[in-house]
Every structure is written in structure tokens, then in C-alpha cells.
Scaffold this active site. Structure first.
Site, PDB file in Angstrom:
ATOM      1  N   CYS A 106     -17.406   7.516   2.444  1.00  0.00           N
ATOM      2  CA  CYS A 106     -18.265   8.684   2.641  1.00  0.00           C
ATOM      3  C   CYS A 106     -19.683   8.248   3.035  1.00  0.00           C
ATOM      4  O   CYS A 106     -19.881   7.742   4.136  1.00  0.00           O
ATOM      5  CB  CYS A 106     -18.244   9.580   1.404  1.00  0.00           C
ATOM      6  N   HIS A 210     -12.841  10.866   0.531  1.00  0.00           N
ATOM      7  CA  HIS A 210     -12.930  10.178  -0.754  1.00  0.00           C
ATOM      8  C   HIS A 210     -11.537   9.764  -1.242  1.00  0.00           C
ATOM      9  O   HIS A 210     -10.924  10.441  -2.068  1.00  0.00           O
ATOM     10  CB  HIS A 210     -13.615  11.069  -1.794  1.00  0.00           C
ATOM     11  N   GLU A 212     -10.699   7.477  -3.254  1.00  0.00           N
ATOM     12  CA  GLU A 212     -10.682   7.102  -4.683  1.00  0.00           C
ATOM     13  C   GLU A 212     -10.342   8.274  -5.587  1.00  0.00           C
ATOM     14  O   GLU A 212      -9.850   8.083  -6.714  1.00  0.00           O
ATOM     15  CB  GLU A 212     -12.033   6.494  -5.092  1.00  0.00           C
TER      16      GLU A 212
END
Length: 241
Positions: A106, A210, A212
Site C-alpha cells: 500500500c 493489503h 496481510e
């Protein structure tokens, strides 16, 4: 061997605090690597920090100061942290010189692009006519739009041909590409750059979503963290021979 991967740490919502979502730590741990959290330090300390690491992960966060890529601030520019920007830019440039495996997420992708001499779209909604709403509301794992993955890219090798279905929490994006970077993913609906990479390097990949956030989900992007960790292991073995 578990490589040590540094993860950059952002400023918190309260003055005097730093913060980071645990998703980054869990994703790196699941890749059988050791996460080491890095607060913003002096830019001149970046090289010494990297000597202790096998890889670098640039995390998400607030906007990058446009003065650092030669632009005046847009009226919709969000909050910036010049100290964080300068430290992360120094980290990124030294990591590239040392050929340290680098994963940028990001804001991290934006930092990578600026570090390589590129520029940013400061506000997608007002600068790109007809663009999707990339700063989507909802759960961190809400799939907001598709990403088309470029043929022949390292990203495609890791995550497959796609299209990928991703979450989205950004209002800025890559504009002019930095030196050595190529686009490896775009939003097909509006052309916004969603992934970049340096193909001549062992591992330099940036993604605008994102990945994660999905570490605890049945369908995740864990392969991206696994590939980064594997590149870190290989780089560490070369350095210690």
C-alpha cells in the site's frame, strides 16, 4: 533458517505513539521468518539497520509528503509524517543498492516508487475521472475490486494468472513509474496501478492492496509472504558464504 525481516512502523492515532496492525507480523511469522519492527529513525541510520536484516517489508499508512517527489500538496492530501518518509526512503534506497529482498504494501508501494524517482497520484477520486472508489469501507478482508496480473511477471508466478480479488484502502497511487519499476498489476476498471516490480532483481515487489489482512482466512495471499521469505533466506545464504 528463519530470515529476519524488518517491518516499518507507522505513527499512531495518539501523539507520541507508534502503531502497526498485527497482520503484518502474523503474515511474516507464517512464512517461517522472524519479524523485526522498525520505528522511524534517522535516515543516516538506515544502512546500519539493514546490515542486521535479511529482508525488508514496507508497511501501509498515511500519505507521502509530495515535496519529496517535487509536487505541491493537493487540497485532498491527507496527514503526512516527514520523519517516517525520510527514514523509509533511505531504507528503501539502501535496500535496493544492497539487493535486499523487498516487499512493499500500500503506502509501501508508493514509498518504493518515490525512492526510485517516481511520482504519485495524490487523490484518485479527484484526479482520475471515472475511477473506482479505492478507499473502500468495511472489513479488512472485504474484496473491493479485481486486479489483472501482467503476463510474465513475478507476481503472476507467485499468485497465479488471476484476476485477483483484493481489498482496497488507499486514495493515492503510483503515477509516473520510478526507474527500474514495471507495472505487474492494474485495476481493469480504471487502470490504477495495483502492483509493481523490478524484474531484474531477485525480489522487489509492491502491491497496492493489503495482502496481510487475509493471514487468518482460508483464501489468502500468503504465497506472497512465503516467496519474500524464501528470497530473504537465499540472499542471507549468499551473504554469509
Amino acid at each position: 533458517m528463519r530470515p529476519v525481516i524488518g517491518i516499518t512502523l507507522g505513527d499512531g492515532d495518539r501523539p507520541g505513539y507508534h502503531s502497526m496492525r498485527e497482520d503484518y507480523v502474523r503474515s511474516v511469522e507464517r512464512a517461517q521468518a522472524i519479524p523485526l519492527v522498525l520505528p522511524p529513525l534517522r535516515p543516516q541510520d538506515a544502512e546500519a539497520v539493514l546490515e542486521r536484516l535479511d529482508g525488508l517489508l514496507l508497511s501501509g499508512g498515511i500519505d507521502v509528503d509530495p515535496a519529496l517527489y517535487g509536487r505541491a500538496p493537493h487540497p485532498r492530501l491527507g496527514r503526512v509524517d516527514r520523519a517516517r518518509d525520510e527514514f523509509e526512503l533511505a531504507l528503501t534506497r539502501h535496500a535496493l543498492r544492497r539487493e535486499l529482498p523487498l516487499l512493499a504494501i500500500c503506502r509501501g508501494q508508493q514509498v518504493l516508487n518515490v525512492a526510485a524517482g517516481g511520482t504519485l497520484v495524490q487523490d484518485i477520486a479527484s484526479e482520475l475521472a471515472g475511477a473506482l472508489k479505492h478507499d473502500a469501507a468495511g472489513r479488512r478482508t472485504r474484496r473491493a475490486h479485481a486486479v489483472e496480473v501482467a503476463p510474465g511477471s513475478r507476481l503472476r508466478e507467485i499468485l497465479g494468472a488471476g484476476p485477483l480479488s483484493v481489498n482496497s484502502f488507499h486514495h493515492q497511487a503510483v503515477d509516473r513509474l520510478g526507474d527500474g519499476l514495471v507495472v505487474s498489476g492494474r485495476s481493469p476498471a480504471d487502470g490504477v496501478v495495483e502492483a509493481v516490480e523490478m524484474r531484474e532483481r531477485a525480489f522487489v515487489i509492491g502491491v497496492q492492496w493489503h495482502p496481510e489482512s487475509f493471514w487468518g482466512e482460508a483464501s489468502s495471499f500468503q504465497a506472497l509472504f512465503d516467496a519474500h521469505a524464501q528470497a530473504c533466506r537465499a540472499a542471507s545464504l549468499v551473504r554469509t558464504r
